[in-house]
Write a protein that holds these residues in place. Structure first.
Motif, PDB file in Angstrom:
ATOM      1  N   ASP A  87      45.998  49.008  47.350  1.00  0.00           N
ATOM      2  CA  ASP A  87      47.228  49.061  46.559  1.00  0.00           C
ATOM      3  C   ASP A  87      46.897  48.935  45.071  1.00  0.00           C
ATOM      4  OD1 ASP A  87      50.187  49.045  46.308  1.00  0.00           O
ATOM      5  OD2 ASP A  87      49.815  47.004  45.567  1.00  0.00           O
ATOM      6  N   VAL A  90      45.204  52.193  43.829  1.00  0.00           N
ATOM      7  CA  VAL A  90      46.178  53.276  43.629  1.00  0.00           C
ATOM      8  C   VAL A  90      46.941  53.068  42.323  1.00  0.00           C
ATOM      9  CG1 VAL A  90      48.364  54.204  44.538  1.00  0.00           C
ATOM     10  CG2 VAL A  90      46.398  53.913  46.054  1.00  0.00           C
ATOM     11  N   ARG A  91      47.336  51.822  42.036  1.00  0.00           N
ATOM     12  CA  ARG A  91      48.076  51.538  40.804  1.00  0.00           C
ATOM     13  C   ARG A  91      47.188  51.691  39.569  1.00  0.00           C
ATOM     14  NH1 ARG A  91      49.248  46.447  40.706  1.00  0.00           N
ATOM     15  NH2 ARG A  91      48.501  45.870  42.758  1.00  0.00           N
ATOM     16  N   ILE A  92      45.978  51.132  39.621  1.00  0.00           N
ATOM     17  CA  ILE A  92      45.070  51.162  38.465  1.00  0.00           C
ATOM     18  C   ILE A  92      44.674  52.596  38.098  1.00  0.00           C
ATOM     19  CG2 ILE A  92      42.713  50.566  37.725  1.00  0.00           C
ATOM     20  CD1 ILE A  92      43.180  47.864  39.269  1.00  0.00           C
ATOM     21  N   PHE A  93      44.367  53.411  39.117  1.00  0.00           N
ATOM     22  CA  PHE A  93      43.915  54.774  38.868  1.00  0.00           C
ATOM     23  C   PHE A  93      45.039  55.814  38.964  1.00  0.00           C
ATOM     24  CE2 PHE A  93      40.040  52.509  40.090  1.00  0.00           C
ATOM     25  CZ  PHE A  93      39.257  52.795  38.982  1.00  0.00           C
ATOM     26  N   ASN A  94      46.283  55.318  39.133  1.00  0.00           N
ATOM     27  CA  ASN A  94      47.459  56.183  39.187  1.00  0.00           C
ATOM     28  C   ASN A  94      47.267  57.324  40.186  1.00  0.00           C
ATOM     29  OD1 ASN A  94      50.070  56.834  38.448  1.00  0.00           O
ATOM     30  ND2 ASN A  94      49.415  58.200  36.802  1.00  0.00           N
ATOM     31  N   VAL A  95      46.879  56.963  41.394  1.00  0.00           N
ATOM     32  CA  VAL A  95      46.621  57.945  42.451  1.00  0.00           C
ATOM     33  C   VAL A  95      47.938  58.331  43.117  1.00  0.00           C
ATOM     34  CG1 VAL A  95      45.435  58.352  44.649  1.00  0.00           C
ATOM     35  CG2 VAL A  95      44.319  56.997  42.861  1.00  0.00           C
ATOM     36  N   GLY A  96      48.192  59.617  43.178  1.00  0.00           N
ATOM     37  CA  GLY A  96      49.423  60.102  43.784  1.00  0.00           C
ATOM     38  C   GLY A  96      49.219  60.745  45.144  1.00  0.00           C
TER      39      GLY A  96
END
Length: 128
Positions: A87, A90-96
């Motif tokens: 989680d 995903v937030r740190i690397f802005n993974v979509g």
């Protein structure tokens, strides 16, 4: 002193297993984005991308004289830690991308290794 030597051996075995797992994934067409990614006290062994999906891989390595299957070491507590780290990733690397959780087990049998890749090994627990 003996405990440290045992721990060193275990860490070495784990690192060897992660190298084997990484090579295995690369041969299967996975693009490795990070290995041993740390966030606070959490760690993700391997993070990769395959088929427009972010794949978080937990690697478990054992020698051939193991008692329980290595994947059984991924218990509910370990899953919560992996999901929390994923989680954050995903937030740190802005993974979509959608996220999938896999387990790769590496069994060392002398000079040989046996690799098993478990796709969708577990799902993020639901919070109520």
């Amino acid at each position: 002193m003996c405990k440290l030597q045992g721990m060193d051996k275990r860490n070495e075995t784990g690192k060897d297993g992660e190298s084997v797992a990484r090579a295995f994934l690369e041969k299967q067409g996975y693009k490795i984005t990070h290995t041993n990614w740390h966030w606070h006290h959490y760690e993700l062994d391997i993070v990769a991308i395959k088929d427009a999906c972010l794949v978080v891989v937990e690697v478990k390595t054992r020698s051939e004289d193991y008692l329980l299957p290595p994947e059984e070491a991924v218990d509910a507590s370990k899953i919560r830690r992996i999901v929390a780290a994923a989680d954050a990733y995903v937030r740190i690397f802005n993974v979509g991308l959608p996220v999938r959780f896999d387990i790769i087990t590496v069994i060392k049998k002398g000079e040989e290794v046996e690799v098993d890749h478990i796709d969708d090994a577990f799902y993020a627990p639901c919070h109520s």
